[in-house]
Enzyme design. Structure first.
Site, mmCIF file in Angstrom:
data_model
loop_
_atom_site.group_PDB
_atom_site.id
_atom_site.type_symbol
_atom_site.label_atom_id
_atom_site.label_comp_id
_atom_site.label_asym_id
_atom_site.label_seq_id
_atom_site.Cartn_x
_atom_site.Cartn_y
_atom_site.Cartn_z
ATOM 1 N N ASP A 1 0.824 -1.244 0.059
ATOM 2 C CA ASP A 1 0.010 -0.151 0.100
ATOM 3 C C ASP A 1 0.952 1.240 -0.069
ATOM 4 O OD1 ASP A 1 0.922 0.072 2.589
ATOM 5 O OD2 ASP A 1 -1.079 0.868 3.344
ATOM 6 N N GLU A 2 2.157 1.312 -0.403
ATOM 7 C CA GLU A 2 2.852 2.380 -0.225
ATOM 8 C C GLU A 2 3.519 2.692 -1.929
ATOM 9 O OE1 GLU A 2 5.675 2.611 2.925
ATOM 10 O OE2 GLU A 2 4.441 1.077 3.976
HETATM 11 P P1 TTP Z 1 0.820 -0.038 6.978
HETATM 12 O O1 TTP Z 1 0.708 0.920 5.851
HETATM 13 O O2 TTP Z 1 1.934 -0.139 7.840
HETATM 14 O O3 TTP Z 1 -0.574 -0.104 7.690
HETATM 15 P P2 TTP Z 1 -2.015 0.570 7.301
HETATM 16 O O4 TTP Z 1 -2.227 0.872 6.092
HETATM 17 O O5 TTP Z 1 -3.007 -0.846 7.735
HETATM 18 O O6 TTP Z 1 -2.099 1.455 8.431
HETATM 19 P P3 TTP Z 1 -1.722 3.205 8.280
HETATM 20 O O7 TTP Z 1 -2.946 3.930 8.199
HETATM 21 O O8 TTP Z 1 -0.877 3.440 9.681
HETATM 22 O O9 TTP Z 1 -0.812 3.308 7.019
HETATM 23 O O10 TTP Z 1 0.495 -1.566 6.224
HETATM 24 C C1 TTP Z 1 -0.328 -1.855 5.097
HETATM 25 C C2 TTP Z 1 -0.946 -3.196 5.172
HETATM 26 O O11 TTP Z 1 0.102 -4.231 5.310
HETATM 27 C C3 TTP Z 1 -1.893 -3.156 6.294
HETATM 28 O O12 TTP Z 1 -3.118 -2.806 6.047
HETATM 29 C C4 TTP Z 1 -1.962 -4.665 6.642
HETATM 30 C C5 TTP Z 1 -0.495 -5.240 6.120
HETATM 31 N N1 TTP Z 1 0.360 -5.335 7.487
HETATM 32 C C6 TTP Z 1 0.452 -6.709 8.066
HETATM 33 O O13 TTP Z 1 -0.225 -7.685 7.463
HETATM 34 N N2 TTP Z 1 1.359 -6.866 9.122
HETATM 35 C C7 TTP Z 1 1.852 -5.881 9.528
HETATM 36 O O14 TTP Z 1 2.662 -5.907 10.694
HETATM 37 C C8 TTP Z 1 1.705 -4.377 9.182
HETATM 38 C C9 TTP Z 1 2.592 -3.522 9.592
HETATM 39 C C10 TTP Z 1 1.302 -4.462 7.955
HETATM 40 MG MG MG Z 2 -0.858 2.202 5.135
#
Ligand code: TTP
Ligand code: MG
Length: 357
Positions: A110-111
């Site tokens: 997601d980045e």
């Molecule tokens: P992130 O971008 O770290 O988290 P997020 O999008 O859920 O929340 P934020 O708003 O803080 O960005 O991670 C993206 C996805 O990756 C997240 O939705 C689920 C997955 N993920 C895991 O499965 N295990 C983990 O430990 C992390 C950090 C993320």
């Molecule tokens: Mg995220």
């Protein structure tokens, strides 16, 4: 500062898995939502993948044991992950964002980093461009993201995390050092928990403390990493946005109902994970080269082992054979296994591969 003028964006979707689930299921909106292992009324094993912001208010975090999440937030909606859906949505979002960039580098599911230097004349235009990306994603996907705008990848990444959800943070070159200074050192890329603890022992808590710390002393303590930390603390990062396509890796992991030292059980679970990963790879028409095994023992000690094949493949046989070889060096009679995981990376699209050939 460094050579050429650059504007880099870092885009990060907000609570990605749960945001997608909320979009698909109107009935769960407005409630705390957790995606991860089955909580089994508090007895479940495995971990939280992610949670929405309501669940985070209760203290729930990614990577936390699901049993702990249950204690903190039993009223949440608990959902198992739906990886094919998240990957599909991720691909759609990346396709939107890619159009805005001169160079585009996806980072995880997601980045992404975008180099937009040739598309804008200044940071005012850059901010407007970032807003357009957010709007298009909201309009077409009904999802929010946070974007950091900066003179390099490091600052953009820290900036995207600064205001979340639905954030937009712009940090100009001349503001970078002051922007970073009050933040804790772990906000810097690559500063893990161990390094953070070592720095804390030196009285270094914020990035500003790190910037003031003697660079030679840091280098003698941490090696090359110490010098890199010094540069990062000053907001200096010359790394390029590397044009890169698609998902970086596909992975699955499983936590055993009970820790086990039985090789047959571990092997069975490993084969099942390989089959799931291979199916995802095939569904997305990908080929892989690198195979990684993750193993966590009963004492939570965790190891990963990787092997890069001399060819690109999507065959289950290649995956299982490589994973079994990696596993054979990790099983010990005196140590029970808690979790195993399978990952493939160095992915390319098999369709593109065909057109290349
Ligand atoms: P992130 O971008 O770290 O988290 P997020 O999008 O859920 O929340 P934020 O708003 O803080 O960005 O991670 C993206 C996805 O990756 C997240 O939705 C689920 C997955 N993920 C895991 O499965 N295990 C983990 O430990 C992390 C950090 C993320
Ligand atoms: Mg995220």
């Amino acid at each position: 500062m460094s050579g050429k003028w650059r504007v880099v964006f870092h885009l990060d979707m907000d609570h990605f898995y749960t945001a997608v689930e909320e979009r698909e299921r109107p009935e769960i909106r407005g409630k705390p939502v957790i995606v991860g292992a089955d909580p089994k009324g508090g007895r479940g094993r495995g971990v939280v993948s992610t949670s929405n912001y309501d669940a985070r208010k209760a203290g729930v975090r990614s990577g936390m044991p699901i049993s702990r999440a249950w204690r903190l937030c039993p009223e949440a909606v608990y959902l198992p992950p739906n990886f094919p859906l998240y990957i599909k949505v991720s691909n759609e979002i990346m396709d939107i964002a890619r159009q805005y960039a001169e160079k585009f580098e996806q980072w995880g599911i997601d980045e992404a980093f975008l180099d937009v230097s040739s598309r804008v004349r200044d940071f005012v235009e850059a901010e407007a461009l970032a807003r357009s990306i957010k709007q298009e994603i909201k309009l077409k996907e009904n999802l929010t993201c946070s974007i950091g705008v900066g003179p390099n990848k490091l600052i953009a990444k820290v900036a995207s995390d600064f205001q979340k959800p639905d954030g937009l943070t712009v940090v100009r070159d001349e503001e970078a050092e002051a922007f970073l200074a009050p933040l804790p050192v772990r906000k810097l890329l690559w500063v893990g928990r161990k390094t953070e603890a070592k720095l804390k022992a030196l009285g270094v808590n914020t990035i500003g403390d790190l910037a003031r710390y003697d660079a030679t002393a840091l280098t003698s303590m941490f090696g090359v990493m110490g010098w890199q930390m010094h540069l990062m603390a000053l907001g200096i990062d010359n790394s390029e946005v590397e044009q890169r396509e698609g998902v970086k890796s596909v992975s699955r992991e499983t936590t055993f109902e009970e820790d086990t030292a039985d090789p047959a059980l571990v092997l069975q679970a490993l084969d099942a994970l390989c089959a799931d990963v291979q199916k995802d790879v095939e569904d997305q028409r990908l080929l892989f080269k690198t195979v990684t095994l993750k193993i966590r023992y009963e004492n939570f000690e965790t190891h990963t082992r990787s092997h890069t094949l001399p060819f690109l493949t999507s065959r289950l046989y290649d995956l299982q054979k490589t994973e079994r070889e990696l596993l054979s060096g990790c099983l010990r009679k005196d140590r029970k296994v808690r979790l195993i995981g399978v990952r493939v990376s160095s992915l390319v699209s098999s369709e593109k591969q065909k057109t290349l050939l």
